[in-house]
Design a protein around this motif. Structure first.
Motif, PDB file in Angstrom:
ATOM      1  N   ILE A  84     -26.632  77.130  37.149  1.00  0.00           N
ATOM      2  CA  ILE A  84     -25.203  77.053  37.458  1.00  0.00           C
ATOM      3  C   ILE A  84     -25.031  76.756  38.947  1.00  0.00           C
ATOM      4  O   ILE A  84     -25.676  77.380  39.795  1.00  0.00           O
ATOM      5  N   LYS A  85     -24.163  75.810  39.265  1.00  0.00           N
ATOM      6  CA  LYS A  85     -23.986  75.379  40.644  1.00  0.00           C
ATOM      7  C   LYS A  85     -23.102  76.331  41.444  1.00  0.00           C
ATOM      8  O   LYS A  85     -23.292  76.491  42.656  1.00  0.00           O
ATOM      9  N   SER A  86     -22.117  76.925  40.803  1.00  0.00           N
ATOM     10  CA  SER A  86     -21.182  77.788  41.547  1.00  0.00           C
ATOM     11  C   SER A  86     -20.661  78.907  40.650  1.00  0.00           C
ATOM     12  O   SER A  86     -20.576  78.761  39.425  1.00  0.00           O
ATOM     13  N   ILE A  87     -20.306  79.995  41.311  1.00  0.00           N
ATOM     14  CA  ILE A  87     -19.781  81.156  40.590  1.00  0.00           C
ATOM     15  C   ILE A  87     -18.682  81.859  41.390  1.00  0.00           C
ATOM     16  O   ILE A  87     -17.857  82.582  40.843  1.00  0.00           O
ATOM     17  N   ALA A  88     -18.645  81.596  42.694  1.00  0.00           N
ATOM     18  CA  ALA A  88     -17.730  82.317  43.582  1.00  0.00           C
ATOM     19  C   ALA A  88     -16.273  82.057  43.242  1.00  0.00           C
ATOM     20  O   ALA A  88     -15.426  82.960  43.372  1.00  0.00           O
ATOM     21  N   ASP A  89     -15.926  80.834  42.814  1.00  0.00           N
ATOM     22  CA  ASP A  89     -14.531  80.532  42.502  1.00  0.00           C
ATOM     23  C   ASP A  89     -14.011  81.393  41.359  1.00  0.00           C
ATOM     24  O   ASP A  89     -12.828  81.765  41.333  1.00  0.00           O
ATOM     25  N   ILE A  90     -14.883  81.732  40.417  1.00  0.00           N
ATOM     26  CA  ILE A  90     -14.482  82.594  39.297  1.00  0.00           C
ATOM     27  C   ILE A  90     -14.146  83.992  39.811  1.00  0.00           C
ATOM     28  O   ILE A  90     -13.126  84.588  39.423  1.00  0.00           O
ATOM     29  N   PHE A  91     -14.975  84.514  40.701  1.00  0.00           N
ATOM     30  CA  PHE A  91     -14.720  85.848  41.244  1.00  0.00           C
ATOM     31  C   PHE A  91     -13.472  85.866  42.121  1.00  0.00           C
ATOM     32  O   PHE A  91     -12.728  86.849  42.131  1.00  0.00           O
ATOM     33  N   ALA A 133     -20.527  74.790  50.734  1.00  0.00           N
ATOM     34  CA  ALA A 133     -19.222  75.080  50.137  1.00  0.00           C
ATOM     35  C   ALA A 133     -19.272  76.362  49.305  1.00  0.00           C
ATOM     36  O   ALA A 133     -18.385  77.216  49.394  1.00  0.00           O
ATOM     37  N   GLU A 134     -20.322  76.498  48.496  1.00  0.00           N
ATOM     38  CA  GLU A 134     -20.471  77.692  47.668  1.00  0.00           C
ATOM     39  C   GLU A 134     -20.697  78.937  48.524  1.00  0.00           C
ATOM     40  O   GLU A 134     -20.172  80.012  48.227  1.00  0.00           O
ATOM     41  N   MET A 135     -21.469  78.793  49.607  1.00  0.00           N
ATOM     42  CA  MET A 135     -21.718  79.929  50.494  1.00  0.00           C
ATOM     43  C   MET A 135     -20.416  80.410  51.128  1.00  0.00           C
ATOM     44  O   MET A 135     -20.196  81.618  51.287  1.00  0.00           O
ATOM     45  N   GLY A 136     -19.550  79.460  51.495  1.00  0.00           N
ATOM     46  CA  GLY A 136     -18.259  79.847  52.059  1.00  0.00           C
ATOM     47  C   GLY A 136     -17.406  80.605  51.060  1.00  0.00           C
ATOM     48  O   GLY A 136     -16.769  81.612  51.388  1.00  0.00           O
ATOM     49  N   LEU A 137     -17.398  80.134  49.812  1.00  0.00           N
ATOM     50  CA  LEU A 137     -16.640  80.818  48.766  1.00  0.00           C
ATOM     51  C   LEU A 137     -17.232  82.188  48.442  1.00  0.00           C
ATOM     52  O   LEU A 137     -16.505  83.150  48.170  1.00  0.00           O
ATOM     53  N   LEU A 138     -18.563  82.284  48.450  1.00  0.00           N
ATOM     54  CA  LEU A 138     -19.214  83.573  48.197  1.00  0.00           C
ATOM     55  C   LEU A 138     -18.831  84.597  49.266  1.00  0.00           C
ATOM     56  O   LEU A 138     -18.581  85.766  48.961  1.00  0.00           O
ATOM     57  N   THR A 139     -18.799  84.148  50.520  1.00  0.00           N
ATOM     58  CA  THR A 139     -18.417  85.041  51.615  1.00  0.00           C
ATOM     59  C   THR A 139     -16.995  85.563  51.410  1.00  0.00           C
ATOM     60  O   THR A 139     -16.725  86.759  51.601  1.00  0.00           O
TER      61      THR A 139
END
Length: 290
Positions: free
Chosen positions: A41-48, A130-136
Motif C-alpha cells: 500500500i502506497k499511503s495510509i495517512a489520509d485515511i487516518f 508527501a506520505e511522510m508529511g501526511l503521517l506527521t
C-alpha cells in the motif's frame, strides 16, 4: 442493579458512535485500499486524517464516562451481594474471556496506540515525502485526541475523588461536623494517604488517614464494615489558613529500630482561645497515597 437505565446510558450509549466511526472511517477504507493496492500500500495517512476529524467527539465523551462506569461497578460489587454473584457467574462463562473491566478500559489505550502504529509505518516508508508529511499530521492529530481524553479523565478523577470522600465521611459528633464545600466546582484534593502519628500521651502510635483539601485538613481513621471502608473523622477539620508548616527537614523519628518515618510538623492556630496547638504527623514515605 438500581437505575439500570441510567447505568446503560453512561456505560453503553456512546459505544455505538465509536464503533460507527471506526468502522466507516478506518476499517472499511483500509480494507478497500488493501484490496485495490495490495499487497503493498502506497499511503495510509489520509485515511487516518479523515478519521481524526470525526473521532475526537465520541472518544472524549466516552473518556468522561468510563471512570464513572468503573466506580459504579466496583461499588455495586462491594455492596450488592446479588450483583457480585451475577458478575462472578458471567465471568465464568466460556464466551467471556476477559474480566469485565477489560471491556471498559481497553477503548482509550487502543486510541493511544494509533500514534505508535503510524510512527512505525513512517519508519518503514521510503522515498515518499508527501506520505511522510501526511503521517506527521496524522500523528499530531491522534496525539491531540489522546490529550483531550487525558484532560477529561483527569477532571473526572478529581470529581470522583471528591464524591468518594463525601460518601465515606463519618463524623464523630455534630461538633466536629463542618461544611467542607465538597460540591463546589473549584474544590480540590491536594493530598490524601495513611500516616502514623504520636498519640495524645506521646507513648503510642496511631494509624491515621489524612485528607488535605484546598480549604481543610481532615484527620480520620479508616473503618471497614459491611458497606465498605469509611473515613471516621476524629477531630474537627482544621482550616487551611490556620496551618503553618514549621519544619519538613527535621531528623527522622523512629517508631522502631527497623522503621523510620519522615517528619512534618503542622501548627493549628485556635482563634477562640488565641492559642497555637502543634500537631506532629509522621509521614510514611512508602505508604500509598491517592
Amino acid at each position: 442493579m438500581d437505575n439500570q437505565e441510567e447505568f446503560w446510558q453512561n456505560a453503553f450509549a456512546f459505544i455505538p458512535a465509536i464503533i460507527d466511526c471506526n468502522t466507516k472511517l478506518l476499517l472499511n477504507p483500509l480494507k478497500y485500499r488493501q484490496k485495490e493496492e495490495g499487497p503493498f500500500i502506497k499511503s495510509i495517512a489520509d485515511i487516518f486524517l479523515s478519521w481524526t476529524k470525526v473521532a475526537e467527539a465520541p472518544f472524549v465523551q466516552y473518556a468522561k464516562r468510563y471512570l464513572y462506569i468503573d466506580t459504579t461497578l466496583r461499588q455495586k460489587r462491594e455492596n450488592n451481594l446479588n450483583f457480585r454473584a451475577w458478575l462472578d457467574k458471567v465471568g465464568k462463562d466460556s464466551r467471556v474471556r476477559m474480566p469485565y473491566s477489560f471491556y471498559f478500559h481497553r477503548v482509550l489505550p487502543r486510541l493511544a496506540r494509533y500514534s505508535l502504529l503510524l510512527q512505525t509505518i513512517g519508519k518503514n516508508t521510503l522515498n515518499n515525502e508527501a506520505e511522510m508529511g501526511l503521517l506527521t499530521r496524522a500523528i499530531k492529530e491522534c496525539d491531540g485526541i489522546t490529550s483531550s481524553c487525558d484532560s477529561s479523565i483527569a477532571q473526572v478523577e478529581k470529581n470522583i475523588e471528591l464524591t468518594d470522600i463525601k460518601n465515606k465521611i463519618l463524623w464523630k459528633s455534630s461538633y466536629e461536623k463542618v461544611n467542607l464545600g465538597l460540591k463546589n466546582p473549584g474544590r480540590k484534593v491536594i493530598k490524601q494517604g495513611d500516616v502514623t502519628r504520636r498519640g495524645n500521651h506521646r507513648v503510642d502510635w496511631i494509624e491515621t488517614h489524612l485528607i488535605l483539601l484546598d480549604n481543610y485538613l481532615l484527620i480520620s481513621k479508616i473503618r471497614n464494615g459491611s458497606n465498605g471502608s469509611k473515613y471516621y473523622v476524629t477531630k474537627r477539620p482544621i482550616p487551611l489558613e490556620l496551618l503553618v508548616l514549621e519544619s519538613c527537614s527535621d531528623d527522622p523519628v523512629t517508631k522502631s529500630s527497623s522503621s523510620k518515618l519522615g517528619v512534618g510538623t503542622f501548627t493549628s492556630a485556635v482563634s477562640s482561645e488565641n492559642k497555637r496547638h502543634s500537631r506532629q504527623f509522621f509521614n510514611n514515605p512508602t505508604s500509598p497515597t491517592n
